[in-house]
Every structure is written in C-alpha cells, then in structure tokens.
Design a protein around this motif. Structure first.
Motif, PDB file in Angstrom:
ATOM      1  N   ARG A  32       0.801  -1.225   0.000  1.00  0.00           N
ATOM      2  CA  ARG A  32       0.000   0.000   0.000  1.00  0.00           C
ATOM      3  C   ARG A  32       0.837   1.280   0.000  1.00  0.00           C
ATOM      4  O   ARG A  32       0.496   2.217  -0.732  1.00  0.00           O
ATOM      5  N   PRO A  33       1.925   1.379   0.765  1.00  0.00           N
ATOM      6  CA  PRO A  33       2.721   2.613   0.662  1.00  0.00           C
ATOM      7  C   PRO A  33       3.247   2.882  -0.740  1.00  0.00           C
ATOM      8  O   PRO A  33       3.248   4.019  -1.210  1.00  0.00           O
ATOM      9  N   ALA A  34       3.677   1.824  -1.457  1.00  0.00           N
ATOM     10  CA  ALA A  34       4.150   2.016  -2.831  1.00  0.00           C
ATOM     11  C   ALA A  34       3.002   2.419  -3.745  1.00  0.00           C
ATOM     12  O   ALA A  34       3.153   3.289  -4.615  1.00  0.00           O
ATOM     13  N   LEU A  35       1.843   1.780  -3.570  1.00  0.00           N
ATOM     14  CA  LEU A  35       0.661   2.142  -4.352  1.00  0.00           C
ATOM     15  C   LEU A  35       0.318   3.616  -4.175  1.00  0.00           C
ATOM     16  O   LEU A  35       0.106   4.357  -5.153  1.00  0.00           O
ATOM     17  N   GLU A  36       0.260   4.071  -2.933  1.00  0.00           N
ATOM     18  CA  GLU A  36      -0.119   5.463  -2.663  1.00  0.00           C
ATOM     19  C   GLU A  36       0.924   6.435  -3.195  1.00  0.00           C
ATOM     20  O   GLU A  36       0.577   7.523  -3.678  1.00  0.00           O
ATOM     21  N   ALA A  37       2.198   6.049  -3.139  1.00  0.00           N
ATOM     22  CA  ALA A  37       3.249   6.918  -3.691  1.00  0.00           C
ATOM     23  C   ALA A  37       3.103   7.033  -5.207  1.00  0.00           C
ATOM     24  O   ALA A  37       3.293   8.115  -5.783  1.00  0.00           O
ATOM     25  N   ASN A  38       2.760   5.933  -5.887  1.00  0.00           N
ATOM     26  CA  ASN A  38       2.575   5.973  -7.340  1.00  0.00           C
ATOM     27  C   ASN A  38       1.365   6.817  -7.716  1.00  0.00           C
ATOM     28  O   ASN A  38       1.402   7.583  -8.695  1.00  0.00           O
ATOM     29  N   ILE A  39       0.283   6.694  -6.948  1.00  0.00           N
ATOM     30  CA  ILE A  39      -0.901   7.525  -7.195  1.00  0.00           C
ATOM     31  C   ILE A  39      -0.546   8.998  -7.042  1.00  0.00           C
ATOM     32  O   ILE A  39      -0.944   9.846  -7.858  1.00  0.00           O
ATOM     33  N   ALA A  40       0.215   9.312  -6.010  1.00  0.00           N
ATOM     34  CA  ALA A  40       0.630  10.701  -5.778  1.00  0.00           C
ATOM     35  C   ALA A  40       1.533  11.206  -6.904  1.00  0.00           C
ATOM     36  O   ALA A  40       1.452  12.381  -7.295  1.00  0.00           O
ATOM     37  N   LEU A  41       2.393  10.334  -7.437  1.00  0.00           N
ATOM     38  CA  LEU A  41       3.272  10.723  -8.548  1.00  0.00           C
ATOM     39  C   LEU A  41       2.458  11.127  -9.768  1.00  0.00           C
ATOM     40  O   LEU A  41       2.704  12.185 -10.373  1.00  0.00           O
ATOM     41  N   GLY A  42       1.476  10.317 -10.140  1.00  0.00           N
ATOM     42  CA  GLY A  42       0.636  10.656 -11.289  1.00  0.00           C
ATOM     43  C   GLY A  42      -0.112  11.956 -11.078  1.00  0.00           C
ATOM     44  O   GLY A  42      -0.211  12.794 -11.987  1.00  0.00           O
ATOM     45  N   ALA A  43      -0.641  12.143  -9.876  1.00  0.00           N
ATOM     46  CA  ALA A  43      -1.380  13.371  -9.561  1.00  0.00           C
ATOM     47  C   ALA A  43      -0.467  14.587  -9.632  1.00  0.00           C
ATOM     48  O   ALA A  43      -0.876  15.656 -10.117  1.00  0.00           O
ATOM     49  N   ALA A  44       0.767  14.447  -9.168  1.00  0.00           N
ATOM     50  CA  ALA A  44       1.704  15.574  -9.173  1.00  0.00           C
ATOM     51  C   ALA A  44       2.081  15.969 -10.599  1.00  0.00           C
ATOM     52  O   ALA A  44       2.185  17.169 -10.917  1.00  0.00           O
ATOM     53  N   ILE A  45       2.289  14.989 -11.471  1.00  0.00           N
ATOM     54  CA  ILE A  45       2.617  15.301 -12.868  1.00  0.00           C
ATOM     55  C   ILE A  45       1.453  16.046 -13.521  1.00  0.00           C
ATOM     56  O   ILE A  45       1.647  17.055 -14.209  1.00  0.00           O
ATOM     57  N   ALA A  46       0.242  15.557 -13.285  1.00  0.00           N
ATOM     58  CA  ALA A  46      -0.927  16.214 -13.872  1.00  0.00           C
ATOM     59  C   ALA A  46      -1.079  17.637 -13.343  1.00  0.00           C
ATOM     60  O   ALA A  46      -1.354  18.575 -14.110  1.00  0.00           O
ATOM     61  N   HIS A  47      -0.885  17.814 -12.050  1.00  0.00           N
ATOM     62  CA  HIS A  47      -1.016  19.152 -11.455  1.00  0.00           C
ATOM     63  C   HIS A  47       0.050  20.098 -11.999  1.00  0.00           C
ATOM     64  O   HIS A  47      -0.250  21.245 -12.347  1.00  0.00           O
ATOM     65  N   ARG A  48       1.286  19.605 -12.104  1.00  0.00           N
ATOM     66  CA  ARG A  48       2.392  20.450 -12.560  1.00  0.00           C
ATOM     67  C   ARG A  48       2.180  20.928 -13.991  1.00  0.00           C
ATOM     68  O   ARG A  48       2.517  22.077 -14.329  1.00  0.00           O
ATOM     69  N   HIS A  49       1.603  20.082 -14.824  1.00  0.00           N
ATOM     70  CA  HIS A  49       1.436  20.427 -16.237  1.00  0.00           C
ATOM     71  C   HIS A  49       0.007  20.854 -16.584  1.00  0.00           C
ATOM     72  O   HIS A  49      -0.319  21.000 -17.760  1.00  0.00           O
ATOM     73  N   LYS A  50      -0.807  21.063 -15.538  1.00  0.00           N
ATOM     74  CA  LYS A  50      -2.190  21.541 -15.719  1.00  0.00           C
ATOM     75  C   LYS A  50      -2.982  20.611 -16.644  1.00  0.00           C
ATOM     76  O   LYS A  50      -3.681  21.046 -17.559  1.00  0.00           O
ATOM     77  N   LEU A  51      -2.889  19.308 -16.373  1.00  0.00           N
ATOM     78  CA  LEU A  51      -3.587  18.288 -17.140  1.00  0.00           C
ATOM     79  C   LEU A  51      -4.718  17.697 -16.300  1.00  0.00           C
ATOM     80  O   LEU A  51      -4.574  17.517 -15.090  1.00  0.00           O
ATOM     81  N   ALA A  52      -5.827  17.389 -16.936  1.00  0.00           N
ATOM     82  CA  ALA A  52      -6.825  16.540 -16.281  1.00  0.00           C
ATOM     83  C   ALA A  52      -6.271  15.115 -16.293  1.00  0.00           C
ATOM     84  O   ALA A  52      -5.778  14.644 -17.312  1.00  0.00           O
ATOM     85  N   LEU A  53      -6.343  14.442 -15.155  1.00  0.00           N
ATOM     86  CA  LEU A  53      -5.852  13.067 -15.052  1.00  0.00           C
ATOM     87  C   LEU A  53      -7.042  12.115 -15.026  1.00  0.00           C
ATOM     88  O   LEU A  53      -7.905  12.208 -14.152  1.00  0.00           O
ATOM     89  N   ARG A  54      -7.091  11.225 -16.016  1.00  0.00           N
ATOM     90  CA  ARG A  54      -8.136  10.191 -16.047  1.00  0.00           C
ATOM     91  C   ARG A  54      -7.451   8.843 -16.205  1.00  0.00           C
ATOM     92  O   ARG A  54      -7.338   8.298 -17.295  1.00  0.00           O
ATOM     93  N   PRO A  55      -6.982   8.261 -15.110  1.00  0.00           N
ATOM     94  CA  PRO A  55      -6.194   7.028 -15.203  1.00  0.00           C
ATOM     95  C   PRO A  55      -6.986   5.881 -15.811  1.00  0.00           C
ATOM     96  O   PRO A  55      -8.195   5.759 -15.608  1.00  0.00           O
ATOM     97  N   HIS A  56      -6.275   5.032 -16.521  1.00  0.00           N
ATOM     98  CA  HIS A  56      -6.908   3.855 -17.120  1.00  0.00           C
ATOM     99  C   HIS A  56      -6.984   2.752 -16.067  1.00  0.00           C
ATOM    100  O   HIS A  56      -5.961   2.333 -15.520  1.00  0.00           O
ATOM    101  N   ILE A  57      -8.210   2.268 -15.800  1.00  0.00           N
ATOM    102  CA  ILE A  57      -8.410   1.309 -14.725  1.00  0.00           C
ATOM    103  C   ILE A  57      -8.255  -0.140 -15.191  1.00  0.00           C
ATOM    104  O   ILE A  57      -8.412  -1.062 -14.376  1.00  0.00           O
ATOM    105  N   LYS A  58      -7.900  -0.372 -16.462  1.00  0.00           N
ATOM    106  CA  LYS A  58      -7.653  -1.745 -16.893  1.00  0.00           C
ATOM    107  C   LYS A  58      -6.490  -2.348 -16.128  1.00  0.00           C
ATOM    108  O   LYS A  58      -6.357  -3.580 -16.061  1.00  0.00           O
ATOM    109  N   THR A  59      -5.642  -1.507 -15.546  1.00  0.00           N
ATOM    110  CA  THR A  59      -4.510  -2.004 -14.760  1.00  0.00           C
ATOM    111  C   THR A  59      -4.979  -2.683 -13.485  1.00  0.00           C
ATOM    112  O   THR A  59      -4.491  -3.756 -13.132  1.00  0.00           O
ATOM    113  N   HIS A  60      -5.916  -2.054 -12.769  1.00  0.00           N
ATOM    114  CA  HIS A  60      -6.294  -2.586 -11.454  1.00  0.00           C
ATOM    115  C   HIS A  60      -7.717  -3.116 -11.366  1.00  0.00           C
ATOM    116  O   HIS A  60      -8.021  -3.945 -10.513  1.00  0.00           O
TER     117      HIS A  60
END
Length: 390
Positions: A32-60
């Motif tokens: 879970r700590p690694a999962l939450e860190a990865n989620i935070a990484l994606g959110a940070a990239i989207a925030h930094r570049h002013k992108l809407a983030l719509r992750p693909h859920i086929k992964t999980h």
C-alpha cells in the motif's frame, strides 16, 4: 536492456514478512505505501502540467483504487470495455471515458442508460463512420447528447485515424455534425513507446505524439472545428515526458502499480513496483524450484506492445532473503511456475515474491488483492471488474 538483479524490491516488504507469511498462496499482493506513492506521482505530474488526469483502470479493475485516484485529484477514469465501465459507473465514479471504438448498439445503449441513471459524465471514442453512426443513433434514441473523441493513430497502428489523411479531417467534420453527439476532441495512445527501449526513445515518441495531435488540431481549427480537449495515454510517455504544451489530459494506467517492464524502460525504480505475487515452492529438481503460481495467476504476457526488454516472465525474490540476488521465472504452465534456482537452496515450503513483467493481466486473473499497509496490517480489496471483457 535488462534491469540488474538486485534486492531492492524484496526489501520493500521485508518489514511486513509476518503479514505475508500468513497469506495462502498464490496471492496477488499490493504494497500500500508504494501504491499510494505511485498515485501521488501521477497526480503531481498532472497538477504540474495543468492536465486533467483520467487514469486507465484496466490495470487494477478495482473501484477501491479508482476512488483513491479520484481523492488524489483525478478528474475521472478511463476504461476499455463496456462491462468494465459499468462496474465503475455503478460504484459512483463521476466521469468515465470508454477509450475503445464501440460499434455494438446494445453495448452503447447499456452505457448511456447507466450513465443517465447515475449522473455519470460518460465520454466515448470513435474512429470510423460506422461507429459515429451507431453512437449517434443510440444517443438520439435516448435523448442524450454524448461527448465523443476522435481516436488518432500516433504510431501504434492499432485503432485510430491517420492524421495525415484528408479523410480523417472529413471524419472529424462528420462527428462534429452528427446529431446527438458532441465532438469532445482528440484522443491517442502511444503504446508503441513500450518498444522504445530507453527513456530517450520514450521521450522521442511522446514528442512525436504531441506534434501529430497538435498539427491535426490546427488543421481542424482552420476548418472551423473547435478541438476542446487533446488526451494522451501510456505510462511511459506520461511519466518521462517533459513537454505537455497544448495537451489537456493524461490517461496513464500502469503507473499505479508499475512493473518490471517499467523498470527496464527506466520509467520506475524497482522499489516503486507495488504489485507482486506471493507463491510457495511446492517441488524442486536439479534446475527448477516449482512454485504454485502458473500462467493462470502470472499471465504468460511478457510485456505490452512488443516490449522485449526482459528475458523470461517475471523477477523472483526469496522471502526473508532481502540481500540475495533476484532469480528468474523462466517457464510457466497453467498451475506451475518454473524458477531457475542456479543452485540456490529454495526449500520446498519456502516462499517467494514474484514481480511481474506486466502487472495489468495479473490483476485481471485474480478476484482480490491482499493489501499490506505500512504497519503490516492486511486488507482484502475485491477486483470487481475482473473478467469484464465485453
């Protein structure tokens, strides 16, 4: 390129070996700590570049994980198949893009009905006149105005229109005019980045994807067609890209778990891999330790879209031996995994953690995740959309 065998991934859960020892095997495990860190990484990239983030859920395929992504700032999620999307509509996810060219009116009907009932922002893609006609007919039948993206082929050559062809501009114009539909913008998936081999190769493909989409959008603007959104996907091209100018949305999927393909590409470090399979050695011969996780757990998929950066199927670490080198899962049958032990004494009854080359198929083969938190506590999260292939 092959990642150097090292003990780093084994150490990520070493402090929680007690929790792992209590699990029946095979078990699909989330750190879970690694999962939450990865989620935070994606959110940070989207925030930094002013992108809407719509992750693909086929992964999980898990509404629990999708809700964690929404809580971290995602605008919604992306799905591939109709029944998969319906699980997330029912779970209350507010915005869902079905990034798959639907041409079956019955499937489209189910999606629109469910979205209207739950108040879901439903968006769909098309890449053909036939698809546009079916979407338009069902949207009108249900008195619904449906946002539809034109899918663009940026080099994978799977689905999507060729942005260099005049007919692609004409198809966008037809989508703009279609009754019951709203032209939402352009959507692409640069999945061929998995074959790039290096971070530099991935960045080159990301730049080409952006240039193709912006060039196509400019032609549409000149025709008087407004391109409201430009959406891109693929974990490598989102994580490694440094220029999203002109793009509005990102749809990475695998980033939530990472896997050894991402490690080999230079997208992730081994300790970022959040999903593994816990298995038990059930037999042994002079070459192999045989574990109770075969192709019905691990998948025989060696990596997406022609990735060939890894030998064998997966990377194996002996539980309780964090400083020992990694081993390879080199063969699979349905119920058996073959770990080439190289003379190491993997005793019958001992346990191993297996880091998959490609995490996405593994989640679809299980019915639940065993989620281990920082303190060693265990929760079980259902994989509610597993097997949703229609």
């Amino acid at each position: 390129m092959n990642p150097s065998p090292n003990a780093t991934p084994a150490r990520t859960l070493t402090a929680r070996d007690g929790a792992l020892a209590g699990l029946e095997t095979p078990a699909v495990v989330i750190d879970r700590p690694a999962l939450e860190a990865n989620i935070a990484l994606g959110a940070a990239i989207a925030h930094r570049h002013k992108l809407a983030l719509r992750p693909h859920i086929k992964t999980h395929k898990s509404p629990v994980i999708a809700k964690l992504q929404i809580e971290a700032g995602a605008a919604g999620i992306t799905a591939s198949k109709t029944d998969e999307a319906l699980v997330f509509i029912e779970a209350g996810i507010p915005s869902i893009t079905v990034a798959y060219p639907l041409i079956d009116r019955a499937k489209i009907s189910r999606l629109i009905r469910a979205a209207k009932t739950k108040g879901t922002d439903l968006r769909i893609v098309a890449d053909s006149a036939e698809g546009i006609a079916v979407l338009s007919g069902e949207a009108r039948a249900q008195s619904h105005r449906l946002p539809v993206f034109l899918k663009v082929d940026v080099g994978l050559h799977r689905c999507g229109v060729d942005p260099a062809l005049r007919g692609s501009l004409d198809l966008a114009a037809a989508l703009e005019r279609a009754p019951g539909l709203r032209f939402a913008g352009l959507l692409a998936h640069a999945g061929h980045a998995y074959g790039a081999g290096t971070p530099e190769g991935v960045r080159k493909i990301a730049a080409e994807e952006r240039e193709l989409l912006l060039g196509f959008a400019e032609k549409l603007y000149q025709m008087g067609i407004e391109v409201r959104e430009i959406s891109v996907g693929s974990t490598p091209t989102v994580i490694l890209n440094d220029d999203f100018t002109g793009l509005t949305e990102a749809r990475p999927g695998n980033y939530v778990f990472m896997d050894m393909t991402q490690v080999a590409l230079g997208v992730a470090r081994p300790e970022q891999v959040a999903l593994s399979v816990l298995a038990t050695v059930v037999s042994r011969n002079d070459r192999y330790a045989i574990v109770d996780a075969g192709s019905k757990v691990m998948s025989s998929d060696r990596g997406p879209h022609g990735s060939d950066s890894l030998r064998g199927f997966d990377t194996v670490f002996a539980l309780g031996e964090p400083d020992a080198p990694a081993l390879g899962l080199t063969r699979l049958s349905e119920e058996h995994g073959f770990v080439e032990h190289g003379g190491r004494k993997l005793e019958i009854g001992s346990r191993v953690r297996i880091l998959p080359n490609h995490a996405c198929p593994v989640a679809n083969l299980a019915d639940r995740f065993a989620v281990i938190d920082a303190g060693g506590g265990t929760e079980y999260w259902p994989i509610e959309a597993r097997g949703c292939v229609r």
